[in-house]
Design a protein around this motif. Structure first.
Motif, short mmCIF file in Angstrom:
data_model
loop_
_atom_site.label_atom_id
_atom_site.label_comp_id
_atom_site.label_asym_id
_atom_site.label_seq_id
_atom_site.Cartn_x
_atom_site.Cartn_y
_atom_site.Cartn_z
N ASN A 88 8.31 -0.90 -7.30
CA ASN A 88 9.01 0.29 -6.82
C ASN A 88 8.42 0.67 -5.47
N VAL A 89 9.29 0.80 -4.48
CA VAL A 89 8.84 1.04 -3.11
C VAL A 89 8.95 2.51 -2.72
N HIS A 105 1.37 -3.37 -6.21
CA HIS A 105 2.00 -2.05 -6.36
C HIS A 105 1.27 -0.97 -5.57
N LEU A 106 0.01 -1.21 -5.22
CA LEU A 106 -0.74 -0.22 -4.45
C LEU A 106 -0.23 -0.10 -3.03
N SER A 121 -6.95 -3.18 -6.50
CA SER A 121 -7.38 -3.81 -5.24
C SER A 121 -6.18 -4.09 -4.34
N GLU A 122 -6.38 -3.88 -3.06
CA GLU A 122 -5.33 -4.19 -2.08
C GLU A 122 -5.46 -5.61 -1.53
N SER A 123 -6.57 -6.28 -1.82
CA SER A 123 -6.79 -7.58 -1.18
C SER A 123 -7.22 -8.70 -2.12
N LEU A 124 -7.66 -8.39 -3.35
CA LEU A 124 -8.13 -9.43 -4.26
C LEU A 124 -7.01 -9.89 -5.19
N PHE A 125 -6.94 -11.19 -5.43
CA PHE A 125 -5.99 -11.69 -6.41
C PHE A 125 -6.59 -12.89 -7.15
N GLU A 138 -10.20 4.86 -5.31
CA GLU A 138 -10.98 5.56 -6.33
C GLU A 138 -10.13 6.06 -7.48
N ARG A 139 -8.90 6.45 -7.19
CA ARG A 139 -8.09 7.02 -8.26
C ARG A 139 -7.62 5.98 -9.25
N HIS A 140 -7.82 4.73 -8.96
CA HIS A 140 -7.33 3.68 -9.85
C HIS A 140 -8.42 3.10 -10.73
N HIS A 141 -9.61 3.66 -10.71
CA HIS A 141 -10.65 3.16 -11.61
C HIS A 141 -11.64 4.27 -11.90
#
Length: 614
Positions: A59-60, A113-114, A166-170, A504-507
């Motif tokens: 969802n964008v 999704h972030l 994370s915005e960069s780890l996969f 921070e809000r995601h963990h």
């Protein structure tokens, strides 16, 4: 011979009929034919030799209110559309992006999704030749290609997912049985990577990678034997469930790189895995045609479900139909009508409310809440099955004077039909060595409860998990301990990678991923791989906690089991207003939930063949 004769006489027609709607206790689910997504020409895809069709959503946050986007692969092609769901008919003539690949095929994909916005999305795509591509289908850009020269792994990518928060780890798994952790900011290098042992355990090892400059992959996991078919992160992102072709489910503490627990399939490989919304249960499916429910807390199988006639390809929990009752069911009094009204009240809670209430459950309470988990499965038999995991399975040791099997009823205005009342099962227990067929509790209960989908098990099966299986459950500080130990043994120079990009809000606080880099020769790495790849004899696991016998655990019956496609099913996703399925012919179908049909469905029913309500 008899079956052939019946088919010739038309006796098997009803059994082979493709369903366009089906009924559960919460109402009627209807196929929206105008919401079907596929290749623009709508021609069935010849799936011989092709990789499974997969679907990803994002969802964008589009201000127009239509922010859902869908990505799916069919053969060598990859499509990206606006997803209109139950609201409007699909417009296949206008894909936002379409890509056709040569020499390789897309096998899986995942959105971040972030970082998704109306102007840009980050989509990872895995391929049959081993590469992973990072693309932006809105900007129509290809930003990076990982494992381009196939120096890291030459086998098919089986699963790719962004690391939660994370915005960069996969993380990427391969048919080789290896998993790799990547950072999109780093390159892969021009030579094959060298590895340093970080952690080693029973049938798994984890290595770090190092060169003069930081490069991908950051970590290499070698897990089990054969292909690592799928993995799934727990809802809090701290644990990782992996299923492999060797038939094992392995659950790891992802940060600490510790094995939390394992489970073995009844036979054959495990193909799919998912977590319950509260992270307390894991469901796996595979080549034994079963769905197996595993308790994360107890590290043991608590139930199996039999409804499929072939391999189970996807399992998924329905967060929107999992229901929670705060009050103690033992204290409930009143008429069945009062009980049904109470269920409607709880059924109106949305998934986020359900998850927060599930999180309040305390495993030490004798009976914390009344809860029913809904999950689904699809398989190569072209069938969709829905299952309820109920109190008589979750709390088998307690006498149940009035346990209830129920489901969330969404926004339905009438009580759920046939809410089930289960009578006392404490007297229906027998010796655990008896088979299910000879257990009085199973026979007597199943005849009086036609709508109950769960059968009780014998008292002798209530074996608790060995405490050693829970060694990985302690999260705090374990990861840093591994790093300190590695440094103390003088392995090499370790450069700690702190992942500050986590929001921070995601963990939870103090929840960080600290990973270390090292160096080791490839010859030593090969020796370590040989050490960890020890064969497990299936005959020795049957009848143990790893793989209980069929008669030693409850057997779930599906709420519904319907043939919904001509080709094997490869996708099952639960959304708020609908559920989404896909088959290998390349058709992605939307099934409206009860009460969510709307104007689009009325238009559909006028122009589409009527479905069978069963």
């Amino acid at each position: 011979m008899l079956i052939s004769k019946m088919a010739a006489e038309g006796g098997g027609k009803e059994m082979n009929e493709i369903k366009t709607q089906f009924t559960t206790r919460e109402g009627v689910y209807k196929l929206l034919t105008h919401s079907e997504y596929s290749r623009p020409n709508r021609v069935p895809f010849n799936s011989q030799g092709s990789n499974p069709v997969k679907v990803s959503f994002v969802n964008v946050n589009d201000q127009s209110g239509n922010g859902d986007r869908i990505c799916f692969n069919v053969g060598r092609e990859l499509y990206f559309y606006i997803y209109k769901g139950v609201r409007k008919a699909a417009d296949l003539s206008k894909p936002i992006d379409k890509r056709i690949y040569k020499g390789t095929q897309p096998t899986c994909h995942d959105f971040n999704h972030l970082t998704a916005t109306a102007e840009s999305v980050s989509l990872l795509v895995g391929f049959s030749a081993g590469q992973v591509q990072l693309i932006d289908p809105i900007k129509k850009e290809t930003s990076k290609l990982f494992n381009e020269e196939r120096l890291i792994d030459k086998s098919r990518v089986t699963c790719v997912k962004w690391v939660p928060g994370s915005e960069s780890l996969f993380l990427v798994s391969h048919a080789s049985g290896n998993m790799y952790l990547y950072n999109v900011e780093h390159t892969c290098g021009n030579t094959a990577p060298h590895y340093q042992l970080l952690k080693q355990g029973e049938n798994y090892s984890v290595h770090t990678c190092k060169s003069k400059s930081t490069r991908n992959p950051l970590l290499k996991w070698t897990v089990g034997e054969g292909a690592l078919n799928e993995f799934a992160f727990s809802p809090d992102g701290k644990f990782l469930a992996c299923v492999s072709q060797d038939g094992f489910l392995r659950v790891f503490n992802f940060d600490a790189v510790e094995l939390h627990g394992t489970m073995k399939s009844y036979f054959g490989g495990l193909l799919c895995v998912c977590w319950s919304p509260d992270g307390k249960y894991i469901v796996a499916g595979g080549e034994d045609d079963l769905v197996t429910v595993w308790s994360f807390l107890d590290c043991r199988v608590i139930a199996r479900g039999h409804g499929h006639k072939s391999w189970v390809s996807v399992v998924a929990f329905d967060h929107y139909t999992t229901s929670v009752e705060e009050s103690d069911p033992m204290e409930f009094s009143g008429s069945d009508e009062d009980f049904q009204d109470q269920m409607i009240h709880f059924g109106r809670d949305r998934a986020n409310s359900t998850q927060s209430r599930l999180s309040k459950r305390n495993s030490t309470d004798s009976r914390p809440v009344s809860v029913t988990y809904r999950f689904g499965s699809v398989g190569q038999d072209t069938q969709l099955c829905l299952w309820d995991l109920t109190e008589d399975i979750l709390f088998p040791h307690l006498p149940l004077s009035r346990t209830r099997t129920h489901t969330n009823v969404m926004n339905a205005t009438s009580p759920p039909a046939g809410a089930t009342i289960i009578t006392n099962t404490s007297s229906n227990t027998t010796n655990g060595n008896n088979s299910g067929a000879n257990t009085p509790g199973i026979n007597s209960l199943s005849t009086t409860l036609p709508r109950s989908n769960s059968l009780p098990h014998s008292a002798g099966n209530a074996t608790t998990a060995n405490s050693t299986n829970k060694a990985g459950s302690g999260v705090g500080g374990v990861g840093s301990g591994i790093m300190d130990s590695a440094i103390a043994t003088g392995v090499s120079k370790f450069a700690t990678l702190s992942l500050h990009d986590r929001k921070e809000r995601h963990h939870e606080k103090d929840h960080k991923r600290n990973l270390s880099m090292g160096h080791i020769s490839s010859k030593s790495s090969d020796k370590l791989n040989l050490l960890t790849k020890t064969k497990t004899d299936p005959a020795k696991t049957l009848g143990t906690l790893l793989c209980p016998r069929m008669e030693d655990v409850p057997l779930l019956e599906p709420l519904i089991c319907k043939k919904i496609a001509h080709e094997r099913l490869t996708v099952l996703i639960f959304l708020e207003d609908c559920l989404v399925t896909a088959c290998q012919e390349g058709f992605i179908c939307t099934w409206a939930r009860p009460g969510k049909v709307g104007l689009l469905s009325s238009q559909n029913q006028a122009s589409s063949p009527s479905g069978t309500v069963v």
